[in-house]
Scaffold this motif. Sequence first.
Motif, short mmCIF file in Angstrom:
data_model
loop_
_atom_site.label_atom_id
_atom_site.label_comp_id
_atom_site.label_asym_id
_atom_site.label_seq_id
_atom_site.Cartn_x
_atom_site.Cartn_y
_atom_site.Cartn_z
N MET A 69 -6.81 0.31 -0.23
CA MET A 69 -8.25 0.07 -0.01
C MET A 69 -8.46 -1.12 0.91
O MET A 69 -9.34 -1.12 1.76
N THR A 93 -12.11 -3.12 -4.61
CA THR A 93 -10.72 -3.51 -4.36
C THR A 93 -10.24 -4.47 -5.44
O THR A 93 -9.13 -4.36 -5.96
N VAL A 150 -17.63 2.32 0.62
CA VAL A 150 -17.75 2.07 2.06
C VAL A 150 -19.21 2.27 2.48
O VAL A 150 -19.80 1.47 3.21
N TYR A 189 -3.11 6.09 -0.35
CA TYR A 189 -4.23 6.31 0.57
C TYR A 189 -4.98 7.58 0.19
O TYR A 189 -6.21 7.58 0.10
N LEU A 239 -13.97 5.10 -3.29
CA LEU A 239 -13.82 4.36 -2.04
C LEU A 239 -14.90 4.72 -1.01
O LEU A 239 -15.55 3.83 -0.45
N LEU A 296 -8.79 7.85 -1.41
CA LEU A 296 -9.85 8.67 -0.80
C LEU A 296 -10.35 9.74 -1.76
O LEU A 296 -11.55 10.02 -1.82
N SER A 301 0.83 -1.21 0.00
CA SER A 301 0.00 0.00 0.00
C SER A 301 0.86 1.26 0.00
O SER A 301 0.37 2.35 -0.24
N PHE A 334 -7.99 -0.01 4.34
CA PHE A 334 -9.19 0.71 4.78
C PHE A 334 -10.28 -0.28 5.19
O PHE A 334 -10.93 -0.12 6.22
N SER A 335 -10.46 -1.31 4.38
CA SER A 335 -11.54 -2.24 4.71
C SER A 335 -11.20 -3.03 5.96
O SER A 335 -12.08 -3.40 6.73
N ILE A 352 -9.64 -1.78 8.53
CA ILE A 352 -10.00 -0.89 9.64
C ILE A 352 -11.52 -0.92 9.85
O ILE A 352 -12.02 -1.00 10.97
N LEU A 353 -12.23 -0.90 8.72
CA LEU A 353 -13.69 -0.93 8.78
C LEU A 353 -14.18 -2.18 9.50
O LEU A 353 -15.09 -2.15 10.32
#
Lengths: 289, 443
Positions: free
Chosen positions: A265, A249, A74, A61, A70, A65, A38, A268-269, A271-272
């Motif tokens: 991405m 993704t 989300v 990143y 993205l 965004l 990443s 990010f997912s 973290i989600l």
Amino acid sequence: MSQATGRRGRIPWWMLVPGGLLMIVVIVVPLLAAVQISLLDLDQYTFREWLSAPFAGLANYTGALRDSSLLHAVWVSLGYSVIVTVVTVPIGVAAAVATHNAFRGRGLVRSVFLIPYVLPAFVVGTIWRIILQPQGIANQLLHGDGLWLNGPRSFWALVLVQAWSSWPLIYLLALAGLQSIDPLLHEAAALDGAGWWAKLRRIVLPLLRGPVALAAVIAFLHDLNAFTLPFVLFGVPAPRDVEVLPVLTYVESFQNFRFGVSAAMAIFSLILVLVPLVGYLRAVRLEKP
Amino acid sequence: MIARRGIAVLAGAVLLTSITACSSDSSSGDGAGKTLNVLVSANSIYPQQQKDWFASVSAKFAEQNGGAKVSFETFASPNDELTKIQTAVLAGQGPDVYSLGTTFTPTAYATGAFVELSADDWGKVGGRDRFLPSTLTLSGPDATHEVGIPFTSRPFVMAYNKDMLAAAGIDKPADTWDGLAAQAKQLTKPGQFGLAVAYGDGFDPWKFIWAMSVQAGNPLVADGKASLSDPVTLKAYQTYLGWLANDKVVDPAAVGWKNAQAIAAFGAGKAAFLPMVSATSKVTLDKSAVAGKYAYAIMPTVPPGQSALPANGKAATSILSGDNLVVAKYSKNKDLAYALIKMLTSAEWQETYYKTFGELPTNAEYAKTLQGDAALAAIVDSSSKAVGTPFSGAWSQVQLALVNVVVQSVPNLAKGKVDDAALQALLAKAQSDAQAALDKAKK
């Protein structure tokens, strides 16, 4: 507490080594690789020797965004996962309660309930794709000509199909929860003159709260990460209304070759997913004081 | 757990890379004990014939090369192909020879994972001269940097129902897109549509847009610049989507159709024209209700809104379509790979391939013998007038951006309208995505 601390000295930690190694290879190394990717400018021009790909810092990143959809993805993923979970919990619990007590043909009903769950997502997606075609069975039954696999309704098609395939998970866990309720409690309540409704409200549902909450978290994470079903149902490029995070993704990696952005991405997912996951882990701990 | 699965694949690849970091090239002469791995597209129309073909290729190759084996592996879809190529390239091991679609060759070239053929290498595959010059267009960015060896040619044409056209008093398919729309209108009546178009297909739509744009003088990509929001391209989208929305010459259900469903509709006698199909559709159509009642013609080459080809336009009948063979740089059996390619592109094996699968040869000598075949006239004609898509490592992304415009236009299309403002917004987005991809391509 002091007892626990006293015992800790004698715990044979080395026994964790095989499992620990496995965890490092299966989880930690890939995770670190993803974090590294990443941070690289990795694409079709550089991925053959990916370790020497140019360092990109946080550009992937910020790019994900700012320049990709993205945030939209989300939003779609969260939205549909929440709806599916909210819809499937009552269905799963009701199905569990209905098949808890013995009756003729219970085995058959229980087996039938599991069909959507045991079917591979690919098969579910293909079947529903045929059903939801413009000239498919769904429109014939509804006497309509609605578009289900693209446009605003595709979101609800995804909710419907995902709910159809995932409610048995809630049902299974709720059933397990029901079976762990001590029959004596039912007897005691019956002796006190409680009817089925009172028993359901005062005994069954409160005791089911733990297992069902866990089931809901697992189902939610499952929906959030579902790739195969939306991929098979809608294909790529995905219609905007069903552009979920896993599909986005995938497209970034395997169609746009922007592996760095795709890895960002994926982080990010992650973290989600961590948010409900932490809740889940806390719940597990609370279950076993 | 897509994220975790994705990174697990990558980590696996990391391990593999370190294991196979030092691969070297060696081989020639005796092939005993050696196995050449070849990745080709699974032929869903002729699965059994393909298996038989694999067996006969293996047997013949072993005979000619001292017992070397050829092991074929297949991929089911373009996505599957991509995933396999990426895994192999990243891992530095996998198939020795790949069969790639022509439009994917530029992306494969960009990875630098495949052998650029030297004059010597070309010699080993039978010489560059043995191929039809037009089929070499997508072998590399220029004649000295080529990775793709032409294997088959699958130009796109248009099938039409002879009975329906005759009944409407139309003697031959139009050669302008406007003319085709007019004929389609004439041929649309209850239970019958003028055109069968797969709006829901993941690949078909961009080929229409590309052809109409190129005919109108916009190559979409030139000198690292994308021109997707050009007015002629907007016109192409309006025309393509307008067949259903405005002209009403396409079945409204086509908004969800894949290519196979459009072929099925034509085969069921529900449409008069079936544009953008290759000769491989023949198998399905010959078993359908329209068997014997249809023929192929080249698609219109005059862009929408025009009555003659504009000065800067190219009369592209089709994208240059077919398969190229490429050899992986990591292969330890390169000479065997060349020997196999030499065999497969020989006149004899090209004939077998054509007769088995209906795909046109790239071998010039054998192609010449097919020119006299009347049934093939339109297809051979299209093959010679096909134009190569831009040779850019970012072409796959441009393609995706072009298809995405159609995918996101489908909701409006289903309502029976082409929303120009929405279309322009989508095109602006496609343009910026394509340009961003091209900007990275300079490396």
